[in-house]
Design a protein around this motif. Sequence first.
Motif, PDB file in Angstrom:
ATOM      1  N   ILE A 223       0.834  -1.198   0.000  1.00 13.67           N
ATOM      2  CA  ILE A 223       0.000   0.000   0.000  1.00 13.67           C
ATOM      3  C   ILE A 223       0.869   1.249   0.000  1.00 13.67           C
ATOM      4  N   ASN A 224       1.892   1.276   0.831  1.00 12.25           N
ATOM      5  CA  ASN A 224       2.761   2.443   0.904  1.00 12.25           C
ATOM      6  C   ASN A 224       3.521   2.676  -0.393  1.00 12.25           C
ATOM      7  N   SER A 225       3.900   1.615  -1.104  1.00 12.38           N
ATOM      8  CA  SER A 225       4.617   1.809  -2.362  1.00 12.38           C
ATOM      9  C   SER A 225       3.686   2.428  -3.403  1.00 12.38           C
ATOM     10  N   GLN A 226       2.375   2.109  -3.366  1.00 10.74           N
ATOM     11  CA  GLN A 226       1.412   2.743  -4.267  1.00 10.74           C
ATOM     12  C   GLN A 226       1.303   4.228  -3.944  1.00 10.74           C
ATOM     13  N   GLU A 227       1.248   4.537  -2.656  1.00 12.15           N
ATOM     14  CA  GLU A 227       1.135   5.922  -2.234  1.00 12.15           C
ATOM     15  C   GLU A 227       2.424   6.678  -2.497  1.00 12.15           C
ATOM     16  N   GLY A 228       3.552   5.981  -2.562  1.00  3.12           N
ATOM     17  CA  GLY A 228       4.843   6.620  -2.720  1.00  3.12           C
ATOM     18  C   GLY A 228       5.190   6.994  -4.145  1.00  3.12           C
ATOM     19  N   ASN A 229       4.260   6.780  -5.098  1.00  8.93           N
ATOM     20  CA  ASN A 229       4.523   7.184  -6.480  1.00  8.93           C
ATOM     21  C   ASN A 229       4.777   8.681  -6.536  1.00  8.93           C
ATOM     22  N   PRO A 230       5.722   9.108  -7.362  1.00 10.77           N
ATOM     23  CA  PRO A 230       5.917  10.551  -7.525  1.00 10.77           C
ATOM     24  C   PRO A 230       4.619  11.209  -7.999  1.00 10.77           C
ATOM     25  N   VAL A 231       4.420  12.438  -7.616  1.00  9.96           N
ATOM     26  CA  VAL A 231       3.192  13.162  -7.923  1.00  9.96           C
ATOM     27  C   VAL A 231       2.917  13.187  -9.421  1.00  9.96           C
ATOM     28  N   GLN A 232       3.960  13.379 -10.231  1.00  5.76           N
ATOM     29  CA  GLN A 232       3.747  13.483 -11.670  1.00  5.76           C
ATOM     30  C   GLN A 232       3.169  12.202 -12.265  1.00  5.76           C
ATOM     31  N   CYS A 233       3.379  11.074 -11.607  1.00  2.00           N
ATOM     32  CA  CYS A 233       2.870   9.804 -12.127  1.00  2.00           C
ATOM     33  C   CYS A 233       1.372   9.645 -11.895  1.00  2.00           C
ATOM     34  N   THR A 234       0.844  10.330 -10.906  1.00  2.94           N
ATOM     35  CA  THR A 234      -0.579  10.233 -10.607  1.00  2.94           C
ATOM     36  C   THR A 234      -1.322  11.520 -10.968  1.00  2.94           C
TER      37      THR A 234
ATOM     38  N   ILE B  63      -7.224   2.162 -17.483  1.00  2.38           N
ATOM     39  CA  ILE B  63      -5.820   1.863 -17.198  1.00  2.38           C
ATOM     40  C   ILE B  63      -5.780   0.695 -16.223  1.00  2.38           C
ATOM     41  N   LYS B  64      -5.060  -0.361 -16.597  1.00  2.55           N
ATOM     42  CA  LYS B  64      -4.928  -1.487 -15.679  1.00  2.55           C
ATOM     43  C   LYS B  64      -3.554  -1.550 -15.027  1.00  2.55           C
ATOM     44  N   ASN B  65      -2.592  -0.843 -15.610  1.00  5.44           N
ATOM     45  CA  ASN B  65      -1.252  -0.805 -15.032  1.00  5.44           C
ATOM     46  C   ASN B  65      -0.513   0.405 -15.600  1.00  5.44           C
ATOM     47  N   MET B  66       0.462   0.893 -14.824  1.00  4.52           N
ATOM     48  CA  MET B  66       1.216   2.051 -15.261  1.00  4.52           C
ATOM     49  C   MET B  66       2.667   1.883 -14.835  1.00  4.52           C
ATOM     50  N   ASN B  67       3.588   2.194 -15.738  1.00  7.71           N
ATOM     51  CA  ASN B  67       5.013   2.172 -15.434  1.00  7.71           C
ATOM     52  C   ASN B  67       5.542   3.575 -15.717  1.00  7.71           C
ATOM     53  N   CYS B  68       5.920   4.295 -14.666  1.00  6.28           N
ATOM     54  CA  CYS B  68       6.242   5.712 -14.793  1.00  6.28           C
ATOM     55  C   CYS B  68       7.683   5.998 -14.399  1.00  6.28           C
ATOM     56  N   THR B  69       8.439   6.591 -15.332  1.00  8.70           N
ATOM     57  CA  THR B  69       9.816   7.014 -15.044  1.00  8.70           C
ATOM     58  C   THR B  69      10.039   8.462 -15.464  1.00  8.70           C
TER      59      THR B  69
ATOM     60  N   ASP C 291       9.601  15.264 -12.891  1.00  6.60           N
ATOM     61  CA  ASP C 291       8.475  16.062 -12.405  1.00  6.60           C
ATOM     62  C   ASP C 291       8.030  17.186 -13.336  1.00  6.60           C
ATOM     63  N   ASN C 292       8.861  17.627 -14.265  1.00  8.05           N
ATOM     64  CA  ASN C 292       8.428  18.674 -15.194  1.00  8.05           C
ATOM     65  C   ASN C 292       8.202  18.151 -16.617  1.00  8.05           C
ATOM     66  N   PHE C 293       8.117  16.834 -16.773  1.00  7.34           N
ATOM     67  CA  PHE C 293       7.802  16.183 -18.047  1.00  7.34           C
ATOM     68  C   PHE C 293       8.749  16.585 -19.169  1.00  7.34           C
ATOM     69  N   THR C 294      10.048  16.627 -18.863  1.00  2.57           N
ATOM     70  CA  THR C 294      11.045  16.918 -19.892  1.00  2.57           C
ATOM     71  C   THR C 294      11.917  15.715 -20.209  1.00  2.57           C
ATOM     72  N   PHE C 295      11.836  14.680 -19.394  1.00  8.51           N
ATOM     73  CA  PHE C 295      12.626  13.474 -19.643  1.00  8.51           C
ATOM     74  C   PHE C 295      11.933  12.271 -19.004  1.00  8.51           C
ATOM     75  N   GLY C 296      11.910  11.161 -19.727  1.00 13.70           N
ATOM     76  CA  GLY C 296      11.342   9.924 -19.191  1.00 13.70           C
ATOM     77  C   GLY C 296      10.107   9.487 -19.961  1.00 13.70           C
ATOM     78  N   ARG C 297       9.437   8.491 -19.401  1.00 15.21           N
ATOM     79  CA  ARG C 297       8.273   7.954 -20.091  1.00 15.21           C
ATOM     80  C   ARG C 297       7.277   7.360 -19.116  1.00 15.21           C
ATOM     81  N   VAL C 298       6.043   7.262 -19.600  1.00 17.59           N
ATOM     82  CA  VAL C 298       4.985   6.601 -18.855  1.00 17.59           C
ATOM     83  C   VAL C 298       4.336   5.617 -19.817  1.00 17.59           C
ATOM     84  N   ILE C 299       4.291   4.370 -19.401  1.00 16.05           N
ATOM     85  CA  ILE C 299       3.617   3.342 -20.197  1.00 16.05           C
ATOM     86  C   ILE C 299       2.311   3.024 -19.489  1.00 16.05           C
TER      87      ILE C 299
END
Length: 158
Positions: free
Chosen positions: A28-39, A92-98, A101-109
């Motif tokens: 549960i805590n790991s779900q809550e610990g997602n960076p803000v930009q991912c949620t 959405i059934k799953n999300m992989n977010c890297t 925070d300012n959406f200049t590098f990385g990806r979200v699947i």
Amino acid sequence: MKSIHFHYRWYMMCLLFFGYIQSFAQVINSQEGNPVQCTQKLRLISDKMIFTKDRKEKPVKVDIIIDPLSSTIKTIMQESGQKVPSEQVYQIKNMNCTVNDNFTFGRVIYSVMADNYDGTFSNGEFLLEATKRGLFFSNTIDPPQDKAVIPVIKFEKL
């Protein structure tokens, strides 16, 4: 002897129970610990679609609303000459977010539930990718030889 055996069993059951509770709490805590930009709820806007197979551009008004907290992606597309835009909502059934925070590098699947009746989505996954060239949304995470890429001209955090 029975008393020792009983206490040993009780002790082991408590260890198992509390170990389970602790591991459940970590999930549960790991779900809550997602960076803000991912949620973060996002609105992506574009005016074209690029097909990587032949590098053709197609003018189309695109509005995509991604809401990870309600597990939905809503796409609204209107091609030139089309009177009414087409809308689709994906779960959405799953999300992989890297993404940073300012959406200049990385990806979200985003893995989505899709019936894929017309073959438009490979494995039911969308890709939001931030690169040096900008922010892009795609209908698949497959290699770039044959996919539709939507260059995002404006995005809002809702």
